[in-house]
Each structure stands twice: as C-alpha cells, then as structure tokens.
Design a protein around this motif. Structure first.
Motif, PDB file in Angstrom:
ATOM      1  N   ASP A 119       1.172   0.640  -2.754  1.00  0.00           N
ATOM      2  CA  ASP A 119       2.433   0.579  -1.658  1.00  0.00           C
ATOM      3  C   ASP A 119       1.993   0.195  -0.383  1.00  0.00           C
ATOM      4  O   ASP A 119       2.858  -0.623   0.530  1.00  0.00           O
ATOM      5  CB  ASP A 119       3.242   1.924  -1.828  1.00  0.00           C
ATOM      6  N   ALA A 120       0.849   0.704   0.112  1.00  0.00           N
ATOM      7  CA  ALA A 120       0.444   0.377   1.451  1.00  0.00           C
ATOM      8  C   ALA A 120      -0.195  -1.018   1.813  1.00  0.00           C
ATOM      9  O   ALA A 120      -0.310  -1.523   2.764  1.00  0.00           O
ATOM     10  CB  ALA A 120      -0.410   1.397   1.898  1.00  0.00           C
ATOM     11  N   ASP A 121      -0.361  -1.662   0.717  1.00  0.00           N
ATOM     12  CA  ASP A 121      -1.151  -3.012   0.682  1.00  0.00           C
ATOM     13  C   ASP A 121       0.031  -4.232   1.222  1.00  0.00           C
ATOM     14  O   ASP A 121      -0.234  -5.152   1.465  1.00  0.00           O
ATOM     15  CB  ASP A 121      -1.594  -3.285  -0.593  1.00  0.00           C
ATOM     16  N   PHE A 122       1.317  -4.023   0.721  1.00  0.00           N
ATOM     17  CA  PHE A 122       2.281  -5.146   0.913  1.00  0.00           C
ATOM     18  C   PHE A 122       2.349  -5.392   2.257  1.00  0.00           C
ATOM     19  O   PHE A 122       2.823  -4.559   3.397  1.00  0.00           O
ATOM     20  CB  PHE A 122       3.546  -4.809   0.373  1.00  0.00           C
ATOM     21  N   PRO A 123       2.328  -6.594   2.721  1.00  0.00           N
ATOM     22  CA  PRO A 123       1.828  -7.089   4.249  1.00  0.00           C
ATOM     23  C   PRO A 123       3.476  -6.833   4.912  1.00  0.00           C
ATOM     24  O   PRO A 123       3.504  -7.045   6.126  1.00  0.00           O
ATOM     25  CB  PRO A 123       1.373  -8.291   4.424  1.00  0.00           C
ATOM     26  N   TRP A 124       4.441  -6.788   4.145  1.00  0.00           N
ATOM     27  CA  TRP A 124       5.943  -7.096   4.830  1.00  0.00           C
ATOM     28  C   TRP A 124       6.330  -5.670   5.168  1.00  0.00           C
ATOM     29  O   TRP A 124       7.531  -5.187   5.918  1.00  0.00           O
ATOM     30  CB  TRP A 124       6.944  -7.675   4.071  1.00  0.00           C
ATOM     31  N   ASP A 125       5.705  -4.505   4.739  1.00  0.00           N
ATOM     32  CA  ASP A 125       6.027  -2.948   4.838  1.00  0.00           C
ATOM     33  C   ASP A 125       5.577  -2.488   6.257  1.00  0.00           C
ATOM     34  O   ASP A 125       5.517  -1.256   6.511  1.00  0.00           O
ATOM     35  CB  ASP A 125       5.648  -2.192   3.688  1.00  0.00           C
ATOM     36  N   ASP A 126       4.547  -3.181   6.817  1.00  0.00           N
ATOM     37  CA  ASP A 126       3.905  -2.783   8.196  1.00  0.00           C
ATOM     38  C   ASP A 126       4.903  -2.554   9.190  1.00  0.00           C
ATOM     39  O   ASP A 126       6.018  -3.104   9.492  1.00  0.00           O
ATOM     40  CB  ASP A 126       3.045  -3.796   8.792  1.00  0.00           C
TER      41      ASP A 126
END
Length: 506
Positions: free
Chosen positions: A499-506
C-alpha cells in the motif's frame, strides 16, 4: 480476482460540498417530472418548454463552446460543479483570475428562468443562491471557448472569453441552445492526433476522425463531472485503451484526474481477462495509463511485467512518466535482483550427505558427488551468460569484409523466468532420465542398472532441495492466469506492491 462495479452504477464524485450533489439530484428530479408532464395538452396550445438536462442546464452560468472542424458543441453548466471537479475551473472562476460578467438584468433573468424550469428547479436555484459559494443567481457568469492556438504544435485549450456577447445577454436565449453554425476548418493539434498512436496497440476496427475524438473527449469529461457514464468502447479493448488514454490526458490538463480516473478504472476492469492479456503485451503503456487513472489494479499488474522484463521497457518510460514512478521501478528491480542473488547462492550451496551426515566427496561417495556436480553444472550453464569469444574479428574498420554479417552477434539474454520455473517444478522438467543415463555412461565402470537407479534418486533429492530454494521467486502477483508453466513468460512475476508503494498516495 477483482470485483468490479458495473458501468451503469453510480460512481460518487469526490466533491467537497453537498451542494453539488443536491443540485444534480434536484435537476434529475425536475427532469423526470418534466418528462412526465410534457405530454399534457394546454388550452389554446403552447410550445414545449425546454428541458434542463445535460448538456444544457437552464440554471447554469458557465457557457462552454467546443468547436472542432465544422462541428460545434455547446454546454451550459454550473460553476459549482465545474470548480469542484476541476482545478482549472476552480482557479479560472476565482476572484483573482475570473473574467466573469455581471448579468444585465439579474431579477428578470431569474424570474424568466424559474418560470420555464418549474418548481423543483426553482427550489434548487433558491438553495444555491442562499448557500455559500452559490453559482446560480449570484450575478456572475462565465464563457469558455476552445482555442486551437496559432500552430499545430499548440495544445487546444479552453480560454475564458468576454461573456457580454454570449447567450446570457438576453432572457429568451436561455430557453434552448443556440443553433450550431458551420465554421471553417480549425488547425488540428499534433498533441491530440498523437493520442491514437500513443502505444503499439493495433486497432481492431476503423477509428473516428481526430475532430470527433476531441468532441468525444470533452463530452465525456463533462459527463463524468455530472455523474453520467462516459461514452467509451465496451467491445474492443484496444479502442477502449486509446479512448481512455486520450480522456485521461485531457483530464490531466484540467486537473480533474481525481474525478475522471475512477470512471476509467471501472470501465477498463470490465474487460477482465482480455485486459490482463493486453497489459502483458504492452506493460509500459498500461503502466502510464494506470498511473494517470490512479488504478491500483492496472498499475500493479503493469508494474509486475515492467520489473520482470526490465530494462526492456526503459525507453518507453524514461522522460515520459513522473520521477516517483521511475524510482519505484528501479527500487523493485533492485529488490528482485537481490532476491535472485540470494536464491542462486542457496542453489550453489545445495549438497548431499552420507548416511553418517558427512558431505559427499569423491572419496566417500563418488556416485553422490557426481549427482551434486551435474546439478551445479546445469544451474551454472542456465543462469550465467556465456563467456565472451576469445577470437577477435581481424577485419579492418571500414573494409568491405567488416560488414554486419561478419560482426559477432551479442549473446541471447538469459531466460531466467523459464529456468527458475523449471527448478520450481522439479521431477522430469529438467535433467530427465535419458540425460542422466547418457551422463552416467561416460564412466562405463560405474554404469549398471542399480547404479543408474541410485544416481536418479540422488539427483531427485537435489531437485527437491532446489524446489524449496526457489520458492520466493515462484510467487506470482498477477491477475493473469499463468497456468502451471508460467504462461510462457520469460521473466519472473514475483514483484509485489504494498500500500505504501503507490506513488500517488504520498
């Protein structure tokens, strides 16, 4: 598998206030009421009132004109809906940037409009007037036109125009859309023409003209803003990809990916197995599409393929996608290489022991040592590139003999995916009975039926140990069904996105 939402179902738009949803629901209610009552006959006869439905809401205060070639589409929409779905409209209708015009006769305009749209829409107008950020009856109006620029390199963009000469100038003009006028051919932008060739997808049937594509994209954009399903191809996955890609590019221009992305995601996921096969064929293209649509499923599926065959898709991604995505790819490639290095180290440390627990050597068990040596040799040959040739090309540079036919060919890439899957399968998948028999015959003094059976058992023990060693590489995080043989893919599919890898969730 992934459960999907039917395209006809309602997808909630991420608007920040409840006013927009109330406006849409009331407009829909009034539309249904008008449709039920429009067949009534009136004494003396009367003209049919104009319906307030998409794309023409009589309560709207934003006029948008899209002209492409000899075709023209007009919209009368609401500032509140547009600003909550698009950062472009939110900024351009703000106090600092807006070129809105005051209505010449606000009271007469409202009374005339309310008489036409009925009691339900009158309630909506009254609600939006009194509420914060009201869009109807607040004395402001906006007008946008599609500007093609001065050259083919320019990107067509909506430009805010003076609204004094628009349909808001008179009361009667709001009853129905103005008639479409034929206009001369406008220059076509290379940006939109390139959308059809964005990837190597082969079209299954004839495509529309570019001018129709622009009208379709803008219409789909505004339809999604008002929670209507977009008009996207539901039969041909290749055509749907091109249409979705073009729509996402347009939404990106107007800062509306948060609203448009979920609709595109839901539409493509309806293709199920056909979508997974297309992603396997064109992973870089679908990685970019999944990133724009903020689709976790499509992005993850494409990422597994991209990392597995890296650097095959590097040229299609470098400079064409945001840096966080490239950094994620490089991190996942490094993780995969580290996992492969650990597995290979374990493979070369696999050995057999005697009945007393000692490692086999040529001194205590020659036959067992031959089984270990044969297995290690097979692993080395199939996981290591061949050595460079010793003999060099003696031809001179520029001579007729130094042609492409005489130049040494680069060694073929190692098919690591197939090799590790063979190791994970074991049994007769590699080093079969006949190959073991031929190897043992190289020592005639050790070859007999009993020694052959024992040799096969010891090789089978090595295969079982190897199968346990390669388990971390045998996992597949694809939605695509690879089958027992891995679907013939020449690369590994064990890359996993958390879940922490998706770049738009930063």
């Amino acid at each position: 598998m992934v459960s999907h939402v039917d395209e006809r179902s309602t997808v909630s738009l991420p608007v920040r206030h409840s006013t927009a949803r109330s406006l849409i629901s009331r407009a829909s209610s009034s539309t249904a009421t008008r449709r039920h009552r429009h067949t009534r006959s009136h004494h003396g006869g009367s003209t049919q009132p104009a319906q307030s439905v998409f794309p023409w809401f009589t309560s709207g205060n934003v006029e948008i004109i899209i002209t492409s070639g000899r075709k023209e589409q007009r919209y009368l929409l609401h500032k509140l809906i547009l600003s909550q779905c698009s950062g472009f409209f939110e900024a351009s209708t703000s106090e600092g940037w807006s070129r809105s015009q005051p209505e010449p006769n606000t009271q007469s305009f409202q009374s005339g409009a309310l008489a036409r749209i009925g009691e339900d829409e009158a309630a909506t107008t009254s609600f939006t007037q009194s509420g914060p950020g009201s869009q109807v009856g607040d004395g402001r109006r906006w007008r946008y036109e599609l500007d093609w620029g001065s050259s083919e390199q320019d990107i067509p963009m909506l430009v805010q125009k003076d609204a004094s000469s628009s349909l808001f100038g008179g009361d009667e003009a709001t009853s129905q859309p103005p008639p479409v006028r034929n206009k001369p051919q406008a220059p076509q932008s290379g940006f939109f023409r390139s959308m059809a060739n964005f990837s190597a997808v082969n079209m299954q049937h004839g495509s529309q003209e570019p001018v129709d594509d622009i009208l379709r994209d803008y219409d789909n954009l505004f339809r999604i803003f008002y929670n209507y399903p977009p008009a996207l191809d539901a039969v041909y996955i290749a055509t749907a990809y091109v249409e979705c890609k073009s729509l996402l590019q347009l939404a990106d221009m107007y800062d509306a990916l948060e609203v448009v992305g979920p609709r595109v995601d839901h539409h493509l996921l309806r293709f199920q197995g056909r979508l997974w096969k297309q992603i396997a064929k064109y992973p870089p293209s679908y990685l970019k599409l999944g990133y724009l649509a903020r689709s976790r499923v499509i992005f993850s599926e494409a990422m597994v393929h991209v990392v597995g065959q890296w650097p095959a898709g590097a040229n299609q991604l470098r400079g064409q996608i945001d840096n966080p995505v490239m950094e994620l790819i490089e991190d996942k490639v490094d993780e995969l290489e580290e996992t492969k290095a650990r597995v290979e180290s374990r493979l070369f440390r696999i050995t057999l022991t005697t009945s007393r627990g000692d490692r086999v050597t040529p001194h205590n068990s020659m036959l067992d040592w031959l089984a270990v040596s044969l297995f290690r040799q097979w692993v080395a040959e199939n996981t290591t590139p061949p050595p460079a040739p010793i003999l060099k090309d003696r031809t001179r540079p520029g001579s007729t003999r130094n042609s492409g036919q005489n130049a040494p060919l680069p060694p073929p890439p190692i098919n690591t995916g197939r090799i590790y899957r063979l190791l994970g399968t074991g049994s007769q998948a590699y080093l079969p009975h006949e190959e073991l028999k031929r190897f043992l015959k190289l020592r005639p003094e050790d070859y007999n039926r009993e020694s052959l059976k024992k040799f096969e058992r010891r090789v089978e023990d090595m295969k079982n140990l190897a199968r346990d060693a390669v388990k971390p590489l045998m996992r597949s995080f694809l939605e695509l069904d690879l089958g027992r043989d891995g679907g013939g893919l020449p690369y590994l599919t064990c890359t996993r996105l958390d879940d922490a890898d998706f770049p738009w969730d930063d």
